[in-house]
Design a protein around this motif. Structure first.
Motif, PDB file in Angstrom:
ATOM      1  N   THR B 152      46.907  27.073   6.766  1.00  0.00           N
ATOM      2  CA  THR B 152      45.771  27.487   7.604  1.00  0.00           C
ATOM      3  C   THR B 152      45.515  28.970   7.349  1.00  0.00           C
ATOM      4  O   THR B 152      46.406  29.791   7.541  1.00  0.00           O
ATOM      5  CB  THR B 152      46.091  27.267   9.096  1.00  0.00           C
ATOM      6  OG1 THR B 152      46.230  25.869   9.316  1.00  0.00           O
ATOM      7  CG2 THR B 152      44.996  27.816  10.001  1.00  0.00           C
ATOM      8  N   LEU B 162      38.560  35.158  10.130  1.00  0.00           N
ATOM      9  CA  LEU B 162      37.907  33.853  10.136  1.00  0.00           C
ATOM     10  C   LEU B 162      38.967  32.804   9.794  1.00  0.00           C
ATOM     11  O   LEU B 162      39.545  32.821   8.707  1.00  0.00           O
ATOM     12  CB  LEU B 162      36.769  33.824   9.114  1.00  0.00           C
ATOM     13  CG  LEU B 162      35.840  32.616   9.259  1.00  0.00           C
ATOM     14  CD1 LEU B 162      35.068  32.675  10.580  1.00  0.00           C
ATOM     15  CD2 LEU B 162      34.874  32.544   8.082  1.00  0.00           C
ATOM     16  N   ASN B 164      40.423  28.984   9.178  1.00  0.00           N
ATOM     17  CA  ASN B 164      40.105  27.618   8.756  1.00  0.00           C
ATOM     18  C   ASN B 164      41.394  26.876   8.421  1.00  0.00           C
ATOM     19  O   ASN B 164      42.252  27.427   7.718  1.00  0.00           O
ATOM     20  CB  ASN B 164      39.206  27.643   7.513  1.00  0.00           C
ATOM     21  CG  ASN B 164      37.744  27.862   7.871  1.00  0.00           C
ATOM     22  OD1 ASN B 164      37.069  26.981   8.398  1.00  0.00           O
ATOM     23  ND2 ASN B 164      37.272  29.088   7.620  1.00  0.00           N
ATOM     24  N   GLY B 165      41.511  25.645   8.902  1.00  0.00           N
ATOM     25  CA  GLY B 165      42.702  24.855   8.570  1.00  0.00           C
ATOM     26  C   GLY B 165      43.038  23.852   9.661  1.00  0.00           C
ATOM     27  O   GLY B 165      42.223  23.591  10.546  1.00  0.00           O
ATOM     28  N   GLN B 166      44.243  23.304   9.564  1.00  0.00           N
ATOM     29  CA  GLN B 166      44.644  22.256  10.514  1.00  0.00           C
ATOM     30  C   GLN B 166      46.104  22.395  10.916  1.00  0.00           C
ATOM     31  O   GLN B 166      46.972  22.624  10.083  1.00  0.00           O
ATOM     32  CB  GLN B 166      44.446  20.872   9.874  1.00  0.00           C
ATOM     33  CG  GLN B 166      44.770  19.738  10.845  1.00  0.00           C
ATOM     34  CD  GLN B 166      44.987  18.404  10.140  1.00  0.00           C
ATOM     35  OE1 GLN B 166      44.657  18.253   8.972  1.00  0.00           O
ATOM     36  NE2 GLN B 166      45.556  17.450  10.850  1.00  0.00           N
ATOM     37  N   GLY B 205      34.544  25.938  17.079  1.00  0.00           N
ATOM     38  CA  GLY B 205      35.214  25.585  15.830  1.00  0.00           C
ATOM     39  C   GLY B 205      36.635  25.075  16.042  1.00  0.00           C
ATOM     40  O   GLY B 205      37.254  24.607  15.102  1.00  0.00           O
ATOM     41  N   PHE B 224      42.149  21.244  14.802  1.00  0.00           N
ATOM     42  CA  PHE B 224      41.365  21.647  13.621  1.00  0.00           C
ATOM     43  C   PHE B 224      40.665  22.976  13.886  1.00  0.00           C
ATOM     44  O   PHE B 224      40.102  23.175  14.963  1.00  0.00           O
ATOM     45  CB  PHE B 224      40.318  20.579  13.282  1.00  0.00           C
ATOM     46  CG  PHE B 224      40.950  19.277  12.855  1.00  0.00           C
ATOM     47  CD1 PHE B 224      41.201  19.025  11.517  1.00  0.00           C
ATOM     48  CD2 PHE B 224      41.294  18.316  13.801  1.00  0.00           C
ATOM     49  CE1 PHE B 224      41.799  17.820  11.122  1.00  0.00           C
ATOM     50  CE2 PHE B 224      41.889  17.121  13.405  1.00  0.00           C
ATOM     51  CZ  PHE B 224      42.141  16.874  12.067  1.00  0.00           C
ATOM     52  N   PHE B 225      40.724  23.862  12.914  1.00  0.00           N
ATOM     53  CA  PHE B 225      40.028  25.146  13.007  1.00  0.00           C
ATOM     54  C   PHE B 225      38.959  25.192  11.924  1.00  0.00           C
ATOM     55  O   PHE B 225      39.276  25.081  10.730  1.00  0.00           O
ATOM     56  CB  PHE B 225      40.999  26.310  12.786  1.00  0.00           C
ATOM     57  CG  PHE B 225      42.107  26.393  13.815  1.00  0.00           C
ATOM     58  CD1 PHE B 225      41.877  26.991  15.052  1.00  0.00           C
ATOM     59  CD2 PHE B 225      43.371  25.891  13.545  1.00  0.00           C
ATOM     60  CE1 PHE B 225      42.894  27.072  16.000  1.00  0.00           C
ATOM     61  CE2 PHE B 225      44.385  25.964  14.483  1.00  0.00           C
ATOM     62  CZ  PHE B 225      44.144  26.554  15.717  1.00  0.00           C
ATOM     63  N   THR B 226      37.689  25.304  12.339  1.00  0.00           N
ATOM     64  CA  THR B 226      36.601  25.393  11.372  1.00  0.00           C
ATOM     65  C   THR B 226      35.795  26.665  11.636  1.00  0.00           C
ATOM     66  O   THR B 226      35.129  26.773  12.662  1.00  0.00           O
ATOM     67  CB  THR B 226      35.673  24.156  11.481  1.00  0.00           C
ATOM     68  OG1 THR B 226      36.509  22.986  11.500  1.00  0.00           O
ATOM     69  CG2 THR B 226      34.713  24.078  10.321  1.00  0.00           C
ATOM     70  N   ASP B 227      35.914  27.622  10.737  1.00  0.00           N
ATOM     71  CA  ASP B 227      35.216  28.910  10.867  1.00  0.00           C
ATOM     72  C   ASP B 227      35.389  29.502  12.269  1.00  0.00           C
ATOM     73  O   ASP B 227      34.428  29.864  12.938  1.00  0.00           O
ATOM     74  CB  ASP B 227      33.726  28.763  10.544  1.00  0.00           C
ATOM     75  CG  ASP B 227      33.511  28.506   9.058  1.00  0.00           C
ATOM     76  OD1 ASP B 227      34.382  28.941   8.254  1.00  0.00           O
ATOM     77  OD2 ASP B 227      32.504  27.862   8.699  1.00  0.00           O
TER      78      ASP B 227
END
Lengths: 378, 405
Positions: B152, B162, B164-166, B205, B224-227
């Motif tokens: 991540t 910023l 992003n990842g899981q 996100g 979940f992390f999105t932006d």
């Protein structure tokens, strides 16, 4: 509270220093090879007595220091680490406890100072067969006038060849297996009708079988109450058993340390064998098991010093734990050393041999698990 | 050794214990008495109801949810021995600490050591006051036992990161307000490219998807992390120096595992008592199945050894030192012995130990709960570092065995 006091830490450090200077494993090896009939080195034992370790559970009035059982445990652990052969458990813990807890003033005066200064050796005569079974004592002591006549035999008496006097568990009434009818006697080794024969065991210490053929003693030979000695016997055995467990933990600690050291020096496949994960995990499991076993032994000794009601169950917990761990640790010691551990020139064999003898002494794990279960009512 | 000081200390602490217990007894709402298990089942969400709120409020005002933390951060400001007495008193009075969770047991102690003043002030105070629940963003689908392999990423975007990842196996994330998260800030190196970041779960996100486990429950989720935009001030310690902080927190976690009560769900009676009820006794009053009886004896003795070992460790750390590598030994022992207990219980219950669904005419609540605990506690040898990872730690850090050269 399970940590050592400052006094006990000092005792441990002095014992550790003494063993290093006076009784490394090589000294035991020399004693074994000399075929010494007493199975311990007299000069070494004299030095042990001078250190005061023969008087640790004996009151000051009788020449001891009365530091207590946790303290003698600390000493026995350090001696155990280097397989020091000395008549401490049977004499300075077992027999001494019998006299301290149940002896008459005359008995105490006659023997405790000598035990404390190491000039006399006493032994506990309990077993009568291949197994520790204090509930099944059969050796007969028949009332004769004011005294008693003893007939029967005792086996595997620890330090029995060197002993000057025996604490003997006998039956004054009832059948083997019944609680009532047990009496403890204090009987000099030179009593008429008492003979002994040495038994060689794998650990090269001195064991004896005793035969009593009409040994006559006076009423003054009785320790504690005649015919109702079971409670005293149990207390004495708990103290000796906890002491054995302490020696076992010292033995086990060193077996472990020696094995880890070997893993850090032995190279195979171009790597230290201690860098192989399969072996690292065996070491980690062993270490974890040791951390589980050790506090049970300390707690049992501490409970004895505090005279807690839970002494019997804690002693059985400790002996079963120490038995199981030392068995495991010595098996791993041999296996992880490979071929070198199979040789007589290496010390590993000494640890394995002493371990198995102590496992059988004062009760196997099966014995103590059953005893524990009975005490807690299952 | 100064015996007089010890005696005085003991007297003072005993007086404090009496005071603490009196306060808890006077203030713990009667209606919550039997709610302990429900509370633990709900963790880490705060349960509802006026009495819950009242109890929380009272403990908050006293600072006793975090009795050892400084008053400036909402804690009780007590020295270590007194703080320990307060926490013990909750249990001894059949009450519980309403603030307990990952904030008090994991993030808090870590921030106390590594956080800056602003972070401590803001986050510790909220934890002490029970205003914020935390979850732990550590494991990822590709980074379980090999935690440092996490992917991540948090990119430096000037005034923010910023993300992003899981993350996966994130306990309690469904109810958490914030997440302390390990993120990759340098892809070129492994341990030295990890940073420790605090993320508000309400940030756009962030998405949480519960995972159903073999016990039928969903105690953890995927996150979940999105932006996700994270302010720069949420970095704990230095950039790329998060691995040291992460490991320290894991020690606190193992320590918490060692003392946790959650694992004692189901039938909590001694095994021999349960066995006599389900299996019956022989003519001597012993458990009728001799083989099972032997195994129960062995287990009960080992359980007692475990208690003595835990007591020993407590005594040894009494000087106020934090947990050490010894927590790995304790965690492995505790997890194995606890799992053995549940294996034995299910065996003792016979087919009554195999029920699924709600309790009722056919299965008692304790039976269903035990079976559930039997499944969920299979995680004990896996979470916060598997038995095998702990063994690596023991071998390398405690016994000094080396890696291949």
């Amino acid at each position: 509270m399970s940590l050592l006091t400052e006094e006990q830490v000092m005792l441990r450090d002095s014992a550790r220093g003494w063993v290093k200077a006076n009784a490394p494993v090589s000294a035991f090896r020399r004693m074994r090879d000399s075929e010494n009939p007493k199975s311990f080195d007299e000069a070494t034992f004299k030095s042990i007595a001078e250190m005061g370790w023969t008087g640790v559970v004996i009151p000051e009035a009788y020449g001891g220091s009365e530091f207590g059982y946790r303290s003698i445990g600390v000493v026995l652990e350090e001696l155990g680490r280097n397989v020091v052969a000395a008549p401490l458990i049977g004499s300075a813990v077992g027999a001494a406890s019998a006299l301290v807890l149940g002896g008459t003033e005359a008995q105490k005066k006659a023997w405790l100072p000598k035990i404390a200064e190491g000039t006399a050796i006493a032994a506990l005569a309990i077993d009568e067969g291949p197994r520790y079974a204090p509930d099944k004592i059969a050796l007969a002591a028949k009332k004769k006038g004011k005294g008693y006549t003893l007939s029967g035999s005792k086996t595997f008496v620890m330090e029995g060849m060197a002993a000057d006097v025996f604490v003997v568990a006998a039956r004054t009434s009832g059948k083997p297996g019944t609680e009532k009818g047990i009496t403890l006697f204090l009987i000099p080794a030179d009593a008429t009708g008492l003979s002994r024969k040495g038994r060689s065991l794998i650990d090269s210490r001195g064991y004896a079988d005793l035969t009593f053929e009409g040994v006559e003693v006076g009423a003054d030979a009785v320790i504690g109450q005649a015919d109702a000695g079971k409670a005293l016997l149990d207390k004495v055995l708990d103290r000796a058993t906890a002491a054995v467990a302490a020696e076992q933990m010292g033995l086990a600690q060193q077996a472990f340390d020696t094995t880890i050291e070997y893993m850090k020096t032995r190279v195979q496949f171009g790597q230290l064998i201690g860098s192989f994960q399969a072996l690292q995990h065996r070491a980690a499991y062993l270490f974890t098991a040791m951390q589980l076993a050790r506090p049970t032994v300390d707690e049992a000794l501490q409970a004895i010093d505090e005279d807690r009601d839970e002494v019997p169950e804690l002693v059985s917990l400790a002996k079963a734990a120490a038995n199981d761990f030392i068995n495991y640790a010595t098996r791993e010691m041999i296996q992880l050393h490979g071929g070198i551990g199979m040789t007589d020139a290496h010390d590993a064999g000494f640890y394995l041999k002493r371990a198995r003898v102590l496992e059988a002494a004062f009760g196997s794990s099966a014995y103590h698990r059953e005893r524990y279960a009975k005490i807690i009512g299952m | 050794m100064n015996v007089m000081v010890d005696v005085e200390d003991t007297r003072r602490l005993e007086a404090f214990r009496a005071e603490a217990e009196a306060w808890i007894k006077a203030n713990f709402p009667e209606s919550l008495k039997s709610k302990l298990e429900e509370y633990y089942q709900n963790m880490p969400r705060y349960p509802d109801g006026p009495d819950w709120a009242l109890w929380k409020e009272r403990v908050r005002d006293k600072g006793w949810g975090t009795p050892g933390w400084p008053r400036d951060y909402g804690g009780g400001g007590l020295p270590t021995p007194e703080a320990r007495i307060v926490l013990q008193a909750f249990t001894d009075c059949s009450a519980f600490n309403p603030m307990i969770g990952m904030g008090t047991s994991l993030l808090g102690p870590t921030l106390l050591e590594y956080g800056n003043e602003e972070q401590k002030k803001l986050h510790l105070t909220r934890v002490s006051r029970g205003e914020v629940r935390w979850c732990q963003g550590y494991s990822e689908p590709g980074a379980g036992s090999d935690l440092a392999g996490l992917q991540t990423k948090a990119e430096d975007k000037g005034d923010h990161y910023l993300v992003n990842g899981q993350k996966i196996w994130t306990s309690g994330s469904r109810f958490a307000d914030w997440c302390f998260c390990l993120v990759r800030t340098d892809p070129k190196v492994k341990q030295d490219g990890i940073s420790f970041l605090l993320i508000d779960m309400k940030t756009p996100g962030v998405e949480v998807r519960p995972i159903r486990t073999i016990s039928g429950e969903s105690p953890f989720s995927e996150v979940f992390f999105t932006d996700v935009v994270v302010p720069k001030e949420n970095l704990v310690g230095k950039l790329n120096k998060g691995w040291t902080i992460a490991k320290r927190l894991l020690q606190f976690e193992r320590n918490a595992t060692n003392t946790a009560r959650r694992q004692l769900a189901g039938d909590t009676r001694p095994l021999d008592v349960v066995a006599k009820e389900y299996i019956g006794t022989d003519e001597k009053g012993r458990i009728a199945d001799p083989d099972l009886r032997q195994r129960i004896i062995k287990h009960m003795m080992e359980f007692r050894s475990l208690k003595l070992m835990q007591q020993r460790m407590l005594d040894e750390t009494k000087a106020g030192q934090g947990p050490s590598e010894f927590t790995s030994v304790a965690k492995n022992a505790r997890a194995r012995i606890q799992q053995e207990r549940e294996e034995l219980l299910v065996e003792i219950f016979g087919q009554q130990g195999l029920g699924w669904g709600a309790a009722g005419d056919q299965f008692k609540q304790e039976e269903i709960d035990t079976t559930r605990a039997f499944f969920s506690n299979k995680a004990m040898t896996i979470f916060s570092g598997t038995t095998e990872v702990q063994n690596n730690i023991i071998a390398k850090r405690m016994l000094g065995l080396l890696d291949h050269q």
